[in-house]
Write a protein that holds these residues in place. Structure first.
Motif, PDB file in Angstrom:
ATOM      1  N   GLY A  14      -3.492 -16.939  -8.966  1.00 46.69           N
ATOM      2  CA  GLY A  14      -4.166 -16.718 -10.330  1.00 46.69           C
ATOM      3  C   GLY A  14      -3.198 -16.862 -11.382  1.00 46.69           C
ATOM      4  O   GLY A  14      -4.100 -17.995 -12.491  1.00 46.69           O
ATOM      5  N   SER A  65       0.694 -13.911   2.510  1.00 46.78           N
ATOM      6  CA  SER A  65       1.066 -15.302   1.567  1.00 46.78           C
ATOM      7  C   SER A  65       2.151 -15.918   1.104  1.00 46.78           C
ATOM      8  O   SER A  65       3.117 -15.012   1.670  1.00 46.78           O
ATOM      9  CB  SER A  65       0.912 -13.961   0.016  1.00 46.78           C
ATOM     10  N   GLN A 109       4.372 -23.051 -11.018  1.00 48.25           N
ATOM     11  CA  GLN A 109       4.558 -22.520  -9.083  1.00 48.25           C
ATOM     12  C   GLN A 109       4.976 -23.435  -8.295  1.00 48.25           C
ATOM     13  O   GLN A 109       3.395 -24.620  -7.648  1.00 48.25           O
ATOM     14  CB  GLN A 109       3.845 -22.074  -8.861  1.00 48.25           C
ATOM     15  N   GLY A 163      -2.634 -17.530  -2.409  1.00 48.06           N
ATOM     16  CA  GLY A 163      -3.729 -17.693  -3.620  1.00 48.06           C
ATOM     17  C   GLY A 163      -2.871 -17.686  -4.996  1.00 48.06           C
ATOM     18  O   GLY A 163      -1.699 -16.912  -5.289  1.00 48.06           O
TER      19      GLY A 163
HETATM   20  C1  LIG Z   1      -5.972 -13.266  -6.547  1.00 47.87           C
HETATM   21  C2  LIG Z   1      -4.712 -13.536  -6.203  1.00 47.87           C
HETATM   22  C3  LIG Z   1      -3.851 -14.214  -7.188  1.00 47.87           C
HETATM   23  C4  LIG Z   1      -2.584 -14.608  -6.394  1.00 47.87           C
HETATM   24  N1  LIG Z   1      -1.819 -15.268  -7.342  1.00 47.87           N
HETATM   25  C5  LIG Z   1      -0.281 -15.280  -7.362  1.00 47.87           C
HETATM   26  C6  LIG Z   1       0.390 -16.707  -8.150  1.00 47.87           C
HETATM   27  O1  LIG Z   1      -0.440 -16.499  -8.917  1.00 47.87           O
HETATM   28  N2  LIG Z   1       1.294 -16.726  -7.277  1.00 47.87           N
HETATM   29  C7  LIG Z   1       2.368 -16.275  -6.019  1.00 47.87           C
HETATM   30  O2  LIG Z   1       3.179 -16.534  -5.505  1.00 47.87           O
HETATM   31  N3  LIG Z   1       0.687 -15.307  -5.598  1.00 47.87           N
HETATM   32  C8  LIG Z   1      -0.019 -14.979  -5.873  1.00 47.87           C
HETATM   33  N4  LIG Z   1      -0.845 -14.308  -5.179  1.00 47.87           N
HETATM   34  C9  LIG Z   1       0.197 -13.527  -4.319  1.00 47.87           C
HETATM   35  C10 LIG Z   1      -0.193 -12.270  -3.904  1.00 47.87           C
HETATM   36  O3  LIG Z   1       1.156 -12.222  -4.478  1.00 47.87           O
HETATM   37  C11 LIG Z   1      -0.792 -11.517  -2.644  1.00 47.87           C
HETATM   38  O4  LIG Z   1      -1.474 -11.374  -1.889  1.00 47.87           O
HETATM   39  C12 LIG Z   1       0.677 -10.284  -2.487  1.00 47.87           C
HETATM   40  O5  LIG Z   1       1.964  -9.979  -2.830  1.00 47.87           O
HETATM   41  C13 LIG Z   1       0.086  -9.260  -1.673  1.00 47.87           C
HETATM   42  O6  LIG Z   1       1.055  -9.658  -0.356  1.00 47.87           O
HETATM   43  P1  LIG Z   1      -0.005 -10.863   1.046  1.00 47.87           P
HETATM   44  O7  LIG Z   1      -1.140 -11.480   0.623  1.00 47.87           O
HETATM   45  O8  LIG Z   1       0.906 -11.451   1.674  1.00 47.87           O
HETATM   46  O9  LIG Z   1      -1.079  -9.404   1.651  1.00 47.87           O
HETATM   47  C14 LIG Z   1      -2.201 -13.998  -5.250  1.00 47.87           C
HETATM   48  C15 LIG Z   1      -2.761 -13.146  -4.862  1.00 47.87           C
HETATM   49  C16 LIG Z   1      -4.874 -13.402  -5.384  1.00 47.87           C
HETATM   50  C17 LIG Z   1      -5.558 -12.178  -4.082  1.00 47.87           C
END
Ligand SMILES: Cc1cc2nc3c(=O)[nH]c(=O)nc-3n(C[C@H](O)[C@H](O)[C@H](O)COP(=O)(O)O)c2cc1C
Length: 591
Positions: free
Chosen positions: A542, A369, A485, A540
């Motif tokens: 949420g 992410s 955000q 993503g």
């Molecule tokens: C359903 C979902 C909602 C998320 N919501 C946010 C969000 O609102 N803001 C944000 O910065 N990251 C958000 N993320 C990213 C997560 O924080 C991130 O997937 C997690 O820290 C794991 O890191 P990676 O995706 O690099 O493996 C979201 C991810 C998912 C799957």
């Protein structure tokens, strides 16, 4: 029974009651500009749940660890979407290891200021990882001589054997499926998300589950395998199979809730004319393991906080009954190319010349992410169109003829996209709509702002159901509706996933509510990988303001509801973080 017309209310409760409860939950967990959904409002670090569950006392089978170089040895990423392009791997300990690496494993550890956290192939809201994975397979050299149920433990990339089954019981369970198939079960530990996010956590657990369905389906694709949800199976059936109803084994630990069950079909498993999309309820009932092993580990030192709203929606949306649904296979086999042409799926659906480009394993392993976007990077319009084409389910085709990974979800697609285009070269900035189900056009036109244009953007593939609604610079609007955000406004594009909410729930019942989030999560998973393949990055989202986004679109009432946001752009790396390998060499491995 038709695939998408299942109805399954909780016994003893009227369909309208459970629907009412689900709707109530959805309303009360909306974020508003001046009021977020209920949570503790602070982080109780002392009670933080462990993201890694283990079953102490269960026999452990190590899956061979693959190095980055070995993980990258895989078909070109684009071949995952080209029917028949990937040669099927034989089912073995080595191929299962690769499958779990791509689906649910750790991909890196991050370190900063004395804290360490892991990242996985499957993303998770807040990196809290509520999803647990299980394997239900026949005898396999290196695993076990009997059919068995295993829990996948990503921390060490091992399988913990939970139950041994007799060959007869397993044979009866798998009757109707081609020989050599195995099952993957996904469950959720709501507490892991609720610890941080309170009442809205149930939504995030199901987003995460949808992402995991995506990683499982695409991991299978990288091995030339197929996967489909056994969507007709009841929640009680899944609980029983995965041992989640064994109260003794969970006595001192946080509950795990049934989620999805997938059938995985490796090589040489030509399908019968009709493939069941359920497990026979009597066979599940009769399946008496020869032996159970292990007890679920406790994740938090103190008792979990009880969120009554989550317990209630989980009860209301349980799938109470197994439905005998199946799907036509048209004699398909995993090796037979599917019809790649589709009017709504221009370049993404065409299987022309062999693909080049990065290997699938690299794209899967490098997915992260973005923590921030640079506010500069743009994407060329043709690339943007390809990315959007990859989320087209082409649902006018029989299920198993749909493009990967949309052949995994046996229902009528319920999610369309409202896209904020910020920086796409060759496309004016503004608001666009992608109709993943083109038949919804007239209803969406009537439901949204009358001033929207609904015009075809120039340069889009002919017949592609992407519409320009409103030109203009909507960067700040996109940020505002995504809880402020900046990632929603500083990337190349961001979007909201709009569910055909009332119609889907009324058609199927309250149990379909979590499935709407699964579909949204799967859209997100495809876009995560597409962003990596485009040299960009995604996140993503949420946290968004539900009704303010509805207002941007002019949506009133609950006919259409925004379920998930997503953003893509050029990432800004955080130079303070150190990256460490996913798995240190095992003792005695000689590496
Ligand atoms: C359903 C979902 C909602 C998320 N919501 C946010 C969000 O609102 N803001 C944000 O910065 N990251 C958000 N993320 C990213 C997560 O924080 C991130 O997937 C997690 O820290 C794991 O890191 P990676 O995706 O690099 O493996 C979201 C991810 C998912 C799957």
């Amino acid at each position: 029974m038709a695939e998408s017309r299942l109805a399954s209310a909780t016994p003893g409760s009227r369909l309208s009651d459970t629907l009412h409860e689900v709707r109530q939950y959805h309303e009360r967990t909306k974020h508003h500009f001046h009021r977020y959904a209920r949570s503790l409002g602070f982080m109780n670090w002392a009670n933080e749940p462990n993201p890694f569950r283990r079953y102490a006392g269960s026999p452990v089978a190590e899956l061979p660890l693959l190095s980055s170089a070995e993980l990258f040895e895989s078909p070109p990423y684009d071949d995952l979407y080209r029917p028949g392009a990937v040669h099927s791997a034989p089912a073995s300990l080595a191929s299962l290891s690769r499958f779990f690496h791509y689906a649910l494993a750790i991909t890196a550890w991050k370190e900063h200021a004395g804290s360490r956290w892991s990242l996985r192939s499957n993303p998770s809201s807040g990196d809290l990882h509520p999803t647990e994975g299980y394997l239900l397979a026949g005898p396999l050299p290196g695993l076990h001589r009997n059919p068995a149920l295993y829990h996948y433990a990503p921390r060490d990339h091992v399988l913990e054997r939970r139950a041994d089954w007799s060959a007869e019981g397993f044979g009866e369970l798998m009757r109707g499926f081609p020989a050599g198939c195995f099952l993957v079960g996904l469950s959720s530990i709501f507490w892991r998300e609720a610890w941080k996010y309170g009442e809205r956590a149930y939504r995030y657990c199901h987003h995460d589950l949808g992402h995991a369905i995506g990683t499982v389906r695409l991991a299978a694709a990288a091995l030339g395998w197929r996967a489909v949800l056994l969507h007709g199976t009841s929640d009680a059936g899944i609980e029983r199979l995965l041992g989640l109803d064994r109260t003794g084994d969970f006595e001192e630990s946080e509950a795990e809730h049934p989620g999805a069950l997938l059938l995985v079909r490796p090589s040489g498993t030509a399908a019968p004319a009709r493939l069941p999309l359920f497990l026979d309820a009597d066979a599940v009932e009769r399946l008496r393991p020869l032996r159970w092993h292990g007890r679920a580990s406790r994740l938090s030192p103190e008792e979990p906080v009880i969120w009554e709203a989550i317990d209630q929606v989980a009860r209301a949306s349980r799938k109470a009954r197994t439905d005998s649904v199946d799907t036509l296979t048209a004699g398909d086999s995993p090796d037979k190319p599917r019809d790649p042409s589709h009017p709504g799926a221009g370049v993404a659906g065409r299987a022309a010349e062999p693909s080049s480009g990065p290997p699938a394993g690299r794209i899967i392993a490098q997915r992260r992410s973005a923590l921030a976007f640079d506010g500069r990077t743009s994407l060329p319009a043709p690339r943007f169109f390809t990315m959007l084409e990859r989320v087209m389910p082409c649902a006018d085709r029989p299920l198993l003829e749909r493009p990967t990974p949309w052949d995994v979800l046996p229902w009528e697609p319920a999610i369309d996209l409202a896209v904020f285009v910020h920086r796409i070269d060759g496309l004016p900035p503004g608001l666009y709509a992608l109709l993943r189900e083109p038949g919804r056009l007239q209803r969406l036109k009537r439901a949204t702002r009358p001033e929207f244009l609904w015009s075809a953007p120039s340069g889009a593939p002919p017949g592609f159901p992407l519409y320009q609604l409103q030109p203009g610079d909507l960067r700040q609007v996109a940020i505002d509706v995504s809880c402020g955000q900046e990632i929603a406004g500083l990337g190349a594009f961001s979007l909201g996933m709009i569910a055909d909410f009332d119609a889907a729930l009324e058609r199927s019942g309250a149990w379909f509510y979590p499935r709407l989030f699964w579909e949204a999560g799967l859209v997100g998973q495809v876009l995560y990988l597409e962003a990596e393949a485009a040299g960009a990055r995604a996140t993503g989202i949420g946290c968004f303001f539900d009704d303010p986004m509805h207002e941007v679109l002019g949506l009133e009432g609950t006919a259409f509801q925004d379920l998930y946001h997503f953003a893509t752009g050029g990432p800004v790396e955080d130079a303070r973080l150190t990256t460490l390998p996913a798995y240190p060499p095992r003792p005695g491995s000689g590496a």
